[in-house]
Design a protein around this motif. Structure first.
Motif, PDB file in Angstrom:
ATOM      1  N   ARG A 351       0.818  -1.222   0.000  1.00 26.06           N
ATOM      2  CA  ARG A 351       0.000   0.000   0.000  1.00 26.06           C
ATOM      3  C   ARG A 351       0.850   1.269   0.000  1.00 26.06           C
ATOM      4  O   ARG A 351       0.604   2.199  -0.783  1.00 26.06           O
ATOM      5  N   ASP A 352       1.843   1.324   0.855  1.00 23.37           N
ATOM      6  CA  ASP A 352       2.588   2.567   1.059  1.00 23.37           C
ATOM      7  C   ASP A 352       3.751   2.752   0.094  1.00 23.37           C
ATOM      8  O   ASP A 352       4.117   3.896  -0.217  1.00 23.37           O
ATOM      9  N   HIS A 353       4.338   1.639  -0.383  1.00 22.34           N
ATOM     10  CA  HIS A 353       5.559   1.764  -1.175  1.00 22.34           C
ATOM     11  C   HIS A 353       5.520   1.015  -2.503  1.00 22.34           C
ATOM     12  O   HIS A 353       6.484   1.089  -3.268  1.00 22.34           O
ATOM     13  N   GLY A 354       4.434   0.312  -2.772  1.00 21.44           N
ATOM     14  CA  GLY A 354       4.358  -0.452  -4.008  1.00 21.44           C
ATOM     15  C   GLY A 354       5.321  -1.621  -4.058  1.00 21.44           C
ATOM     16  O   GLY A 354       5.677  -2.102  -5.147  1.00 21.44           O
ATOM     17  N   GLU A 355       5.741  -2.100  -2.902  1.00 22.64           N
ATOM     18  CA  GLU A 355       6.689  -3.212  -2.814  1.00 22.64           C
ATOM     19  C   GLU A 355       5.926  -4.500  -2.495  1.00 22.64           C
ATOM     20  O   GLU A 355       5.110  -4.534  -1.571  1.00 22.64           O
ATOM     21  N   LEU A 356       6.216  -5.566  -3.244  1.00 23.82           N
ATOM     22  CA  LEU A 356       5.587  -6.858  -3.014  1.00 23.82           C
ATOM     23  C   LEU A 356       6.618  -7.839  -2.449  1.00 23.82           C
ATOM     24  O   LEU A 356       7.702  -7.996  -3.024  1.00 23.82           O
ATOM     25  N   PHE A 357       6.263  -8.480  -1.343  1.00 23.96           N
ATOM     26  CA  PHE A 357       7.170  -9.431  -0.706  1.00 23.96           C
ATOM     27  C   PHE A 357       6.439 -10.735  -0.416  1.00 23.96           C
ATOM     28  O   PHE A 357       5.251 -10.736  -0.083  1.00 23.96           O
ATOM     29  N   CYS A 358       7.160 -11.837  -0.533  1.00 26.27           N
ATOM     30  CA  CYS A 358       6.612 -13.123  -0.092  1.00 26.27           C
ATOM     31  C   CYS A 358       6.594 -13.142   1.435  1.00 26.27           C
ATOM     32  O   CYS A 358       7.235 -12.299   2.084  1.00 26.27           O
ATOM     33  N   PRO A 359       5.876 -14.072   2.056  1.00 25.67           N
ATOM     34  CA  PRO A 359       5.800 -14.081   3.524  1.00 25.67           C
ATOM     35  C   PRO A 359       7.155 -14.235   4.211  1.00 25.67           C
ATOM     36  O   PRO A 359       7.361 -13.702   5.308  1.00 25.67           O
ATOM     37  N   HIS A 360       8.091 -14.942   3.578  1.00 24.07           N
ATOM     38  CA  HIS A 360       9.406 -15.147   4.192  1.00 24.07           C
ATOM     39  C   HIS A 360      10.214 -13.858   4.172  1.00 24.07           C
ATOM     40  O   HIS A 360      10.798 -13.454   5.179  1.00 24.07           O
ATOM     41  N   THR A 361      10.218 -13.216   3.006  1.00 20.00           N
ATOM     42  CA  THR A 361      10.910 -11.930   2.896  1.00 20.00           C
ATOM     43  C   THR A 361      10.277 -10.901   3.826  1.00 20.00           C
ATOM     44  O   THR A 361      10.973 -10.033   4.372  1.00 20.00           O
ATOM     45  N   ALA A 362       8.969 -11.010   4.043  1.00 15.33           N
ATOM     46  CA  ALA A 362       8.280 -10.067   4.933  1.00 15.33           C
ATOM     47  C   ALA A 362       8.794 -10.164   6.369  1.00 15.33           C
ATOM     48  O   ALA A 362       8.792  -9.157   7.092  1.00 15.33           O
ATOM     49  N   THR A 363       9.231 -11.347   6.807  1.00 17.24           N
ATOM     50  CA  THR A 363       9.800 -11.429   8.160  1.00 17.24           C
ATOM     51  C   THR A 363      11.042 -10.554   8.261  1.00 17.24           C
ATOM     52  O   THR A 363      11.255  -9.873   9.265  1.00 17.24           O
ATOM     53  N   ALA A 364      11.862 -10.569   7.208  1.00 19.90           N
ATOM     54  CA  ALA A 364      13.075  -9.748   7.205  1.00 19.90           C
ATOM     55  C   ALA A 364      12.739  -8.264   7.071  1.00 19.90           C
ATOM     56  O   ALA A 364      13.383  -7.407   7.692  1.00 19.90           O
TER      57      ALA A 364
END
Length: 436
Positions: A351-364
């Motif tokens: 929403r805020d940055h237009g960045e898409l991450f998988c759930p694993h990358t989201a932890t980082a």
């Protein structure tokens, strides 16, 4: 010329092995993990500052192959394995952070890098046995598809993939079962830790091995772990040449292979700074680094399913690297991130940055979000393409994710996996029957 490296078990067996034996076997005879007798030291000046990832890998891994019949072919092995980009992409909303994208290979996950290197090595290993070599791989989601893609239709090799039924994403499950030919997927009625235990049990069964030659392609295999060091070295050296300071990494981790690769690059003398482990709700590692005794436990299911590991195998290698608890705890930081936070991180960054991450990358990314801007430069390690987890990510962001072409081709194939009880004996009988 320096002496060739020899390899021993983390469990202290005196038997020393060469790199070909280590790659072919996967697991040491005493059930331990192979490690070099000592990690080599390398000066950053040895590396071509304008070289490719394959060039960096060839220089980095040369000491590990020195004296081996495969040493002369190492540059070619690296070119075969590392034929796609692993870009370090700056984040638009933070001046001190980048994303190291490791998901541009055939199966859209970082496991492609190690699996393709291992397959290139196996193509060069001499085998006298008439029976095919069976590579048994336990996967919590991504490893199996990468190994299957790397070894698909390779003569003299068959691949058996064990995955926890119902604990991988639908697209991951489809990938695991879509290859056919020399690849067989088994959906295990249990957890990843069950799959990992079963794989180790058959690899340690000398009677079974006498008529069903077996090897491993998990990160318990040093042939998978060593090439994973290459992208850390390449990113860190590139950053060093451009900015004259170390690059620090936030690494999503479950079984500890990816994180250990980063640690070993730093131990070899290359410009890696701080290393922070990002874990999901399976908090074995974060609890340990917070000061609790190391205590493996049953895995729990999370949105970041490829990290659903309660007993990380590579902790043996980490303890070999730093034998004393107080010393090991000084080397790394670790955080545990639950599903609510993973979901919020995915939605907020889209929403805020237009960045898409998988759930694993989201932890980082959550770990990075909790850090204030400093003089340190951070690289968040992106381990998989978000489209592999469409059932998780798309409802959070409210739109469809574009699927990479290689993944789309896999999803268009039919898929099949056989059921398997979470039993060591069941797998042993299945392997023996398949070969009979």
């Amino acid at each position: 010329m320096s002496e060739p490296l020899h390899y021993r078990s983390t469990r202290g067996a005196r038997h020393a092995a060469g790199i070909e034996q280590v790659i072919a076997a996967g697991l040491a005879p005493d059930g331990g993990l192979y490690v070099p007798e000592a990690l080599p030291s390398l000066d950053p000046s040895l590396f071509d500052p304008n070289g490719s990832l394959a060039d960096t890998a060839s220089t980095l891994l040369e000491p590990f192959f020195r004296g081996s019949p495969m040493a002369g072919e190492l540059p070619a092995i690296c070119r075969e394995a590392f034929d796609f980009d692993v870009p370090l992409r700056p984040l638009s909303f933070r001046n001190d952070a980048s994303v190291l994208e490791l998901f541009h290979g055939p199966s859209a996950a970082f496991k492609d890098i190690g699996a393709r290197f291992l397959a290139a090595c196996f193509r060069r290993l001499r085998r006298d046995a008439a029976a095919p070599l069976t590579i048994v791989v336990a996967t919590s989601g991504d490893t199996g598809a990468a190994v299957a893609a790397a070894f698909h239709r390779q003569p003299g090799i068959r691949v058996v993939v064990l995955y926890p039924d119902g604990r991988v994403s639908p697209r991951q499950a489809h990938q695991l079962g879509c290859f056919g030919d020399n690849v067989q997927a088994l959906r295990v009625a249990g957890t990843f830790d069950d799959c990992q235990r079963m794989a180790k049990a058959v690899l340690n069964d000398t009677e079974l091995q006498s008529h069903v030659p077996l090897s491993s392609a998990n990160s318990i295999s040093l042939g998978r772990l060593l090439p994973q060091m290459s992208y850390y070295a390449h990113a860190a050296l590139g950053w060093w040449h451009r900015h004259h300071r170390p690059l620090n990494f936030i690494v999503p981790t479950g079984n500890l292979g990816n994180a250990l690769a980063c640690v070993w690059v730093r131990e070899m003398g290359l410009p890696v700074g701080e290393i922070h482990l990002a874990c999901n709700a399976n908090a074995t590692l974060s609890d340990y680094f917070d000061g609790a005794p190391y205590s493996p436990r049953p895995a729990v299911a999370t949105l970041a399913n490829a990290m659903d590991v309660g007993a990380p195998s590579n902790f043996e290698r980490l303890r070999w690297t730093f034998p004393r608890d107080h010393e090991l705890r000084l080397q790394l930081h670790a955080s545990s991130v639950d599903d609510d936070v993973i979901g919020d991180t995915i939605a907020r960054h889209a929403r805020d940055h237009g960045e898409l991450f998988c759930p694993h990358t989201a932890t980082a990314m959550h770990v990075l979000d909790g850090m204030s801007d400093t003089d340190l430069a951070w690289a968040v390690v992106a381990t998989a393409h978000p489209s592999k987890f469409d059932s998780v990510v798309e409802p959070l962001i409210g739109r469809t994710i574009l699927v990479p072409p290689a993944l789309q081709a896999m999803l268009q194939r039919p898929a099949h996996a056989e059921p398997m009880p979470a039993s060591d004996e069941a797998l042993k009988h299945w392997l023996a029957y398949q070969t009979a």
